[in-house]
Scaffold this motif. Sequence first.
Motif, mmCIF file in Angstrom:
data_model
loop_
_atom_site.group_PDB
_atom_site.id
_atom_site.type_symbol
_atom_site.label_atom_id
_atom_site.label_comp_id
_atom_site.label_asym_id
_atom_site.label_seq_id
_atom_site.Cartn_x
_atom_site.Cartn_y
_atom_site.Cartn_z
ATOM 1 N N GLN A 148 12.404 3.726 8.035
ATOM 2 C CA GLN A 148 12.418 4.265 6.959
ATOM 3 C C GLN A 148 12.924 3.004 6.640
ATOM 4 O O GLN A 148 13.937 2.094 7.005
ATOM 5 N N VAL A 149 13.666 3.185 5.132
ATOM 6 C CA VAL A 149 14.197 2.264 4.994
ATOM 7 C C VAL A 149 15.786 2.895 3.874
ATOM 8 O O VAL A 149 15.125 3.686 3.330
ATOM 9 N N VAL A 150 16.930 3.160 4.664
ATOM 10 C CA VAL A 150 17.910 3.663 4.553
ATOM 11 C C VAL A 150 19.270 3.367 3.779
ATOM 12 O O VAL A 150 19.429 2.031 3.935
ATOM 13 N N PRO A 155 16.035 1.755 -5.872
ATOM 14 C CA PRO A 155 14.857 2.837 -4.886
ATOM 15 C C PRO A 155 13.645 1.942 -4.743
ATOM 16 O O PRO A 155 13.299 0.312 -5.598
ATOM 17 N N VAL A 156 13.026 1.864 -3.547
ATOM 18 C CA VAL A 156 12.377 0.906 -2.296
ATOM 19 C C VAL A 156 10.456 1.450 -3.522
ATOM 20 O O VAL A 156 10.497 1.905 -3.572
ATOM 21 N N ALA A 157 9.832 0.114 -3.780
ATOM 22 C CA ALA A 157 9.537 -0.099 -4.564
ATOM 23 C C ALA A 157 7.943 -0.569 -3.152
ATOM 24 O O ALA A 157 6.442 0.237 -2.895
ATOM 25 N N SER A 159 1.542 -4.929 3.427
ATOM 26 C CA SER A 159 1.498 -3.217 3.195
ATOM 27 C C SER A 159 1.770 -2.548 3.625
ATOM 28 O O SER A 159 0.346 -2.060 4.015
ATOM 29 N N LEU A 160 2.818 -1.573 4.191
ATOM 30 C CA LEU A 160 2.183 -0.073 4.261
ATOM 31 C C LEU A 160 2.358 0.917 3.384
ATOM 32 O O LEU A 160 3.220 0.537 2.028
ATOM 33 N N THR A 178 11.428 -4.545 -0.565
ATOM 34 C CA THR A 178 11.059 -4.819 -2.005
ATOM 35 C C THR A 178 11.052 -3.569 -3.369
ATOM 36 O O THR A 178 11.174 -2.392 -2.705
ATOM 37 N N ASP A 179 12.325 -3.987 -4.004
ATOM 38 C CA ASP A 179 12.609 -3.020 -5.440
ATOM 39 C C ASP A 179 12.275 -2.567 -6.350
ATOM 40 O O ASP A 179 11.738 -3.445 -6.035
ATOM 41 N N ILE A 180 12.421 -1.446 -7.014
ATOM 42 C CA ILE A 180 11.848 -1.687 -8.093
ATOM 43 C C ILE A 180 12.045 -2.458 -9.358
ATOM 44 O O ILE A 180 10.928 -2.593 -10.231
ATOM 45 N N TYR A 181 13.256 -3.478 -9.031
ATOM 46 C CA TYR A 181 13.829 -5.138 -9.884
ATOM 47 C C TYR A 181 12.637 -6.348 -9.765
ATOM 48 O O TYR A 181 12.882 -6.979 -10.156
ATOM 49 N N GLY A 182 11.538 -6.430 -8.289
ATOM 50 C CA GLY A 182 11.024 -6.911 -7.720
ATOM 51 C C GLY A 182 12.113 -8.044 -6.556
ATOM 52 O O GLY A 182 11.444 -8.676 -6.257
ATOM 53 N N GLU A 183 12.943 -7.961 -6.184
ATOM 54 C CA GLU A 183 13.800 -8.349 -5.449
ATOM 55 C C GLU A 183 13.188 -8.099 -3.842
ATOM 56 O O GLU A 183 13.278 -6.750 -3.890
#
Length: 324
Positions: free
Chosen positions: A250-252, A257-259, A271-272, A295-300
Amino acid sequence: MKATRHAGGRRRRTSTSTRGLWTTAIAALAATGVVLCLVMALRPDGGGDPGRTVAAPAADAPSSTARRTPTGSPSPSPSPSSAPPTATPGASPSKSPAASPGARSSASKPARAVAAEVPSAGRIRPGVAYRGLATHYDAADGDGACLFGPSDGLMIAAMNHTDYETSKACGAYIRVRAASGAAVTVKITNECPLPCAPGQIDLSKQAFAKLGALSAGELSVTWSLLSPSTSDTVAVRYKTGSTQYWCGIQVVGHRNPVARLEVRADGAWRSLSRTEFNYFLSEQGAGCGGALRITDIYGERLQLDGIPVRADVLQPTGVQFRQH
């Protein structure tokens, strides 16, 4: 003598008749010339070049002249749907004679790295305003379907089942605004199950009270995604029961948001899959305890090396996604 006079007389009459005919012909030609001159003088174009045709302007024609391109043809009018021209720094103007001053540049402004680069960004996208109803619930200590645990504050909300989208909304910060103009920023920590409708936000009572009286029950609102300022950094937690043979990750504390979450296994990134309870599962143990890439929703992407398997322990990373 009579014969001579007669013959002479005939010749004189013949001569007189010929001169009369020439005189008449010359007079006729002269008259014709005068008539032609009068006709030419009375023409609308003042008797210019006989081979030129001058068209009279239409009654509703505009008085301004059309702009011209270097080739001498009228410039095309720009289409209403065309994008405004963009200038490239340091570029010289085109000197091609076929280039039109009214032509639009084919270069376009680079788009931000959003869903086009990260298809798994989900239904909630940056820069989009959503409409729906705001309702309220008793949030207790702030824990919910996202399994973040108790919340430090209760400016939180549950996202409707559709927009929750298998926990993709977990950890998103959104700005909710009522028709009155009152607004509140909340973090998504829970899911509002059906029959909560798409667009609906179920706010904690504390957050709802910022928009209106609890007795109202529901309010029409608009809401949109935020990328807030924060001093928090991303942390990683392995689910209870995780080992090197099976793990949930889990990412906290993420700003955006995490993509996607990937693990390094057998020399490649994998990818899980994500669950409704907001963990990424490696059911065969691939990558458990190894390098991670988030990776976040902006691609970073944030790459983390050597996060050990410590079940139910929040492990800080010291890194954070950029603000947008």
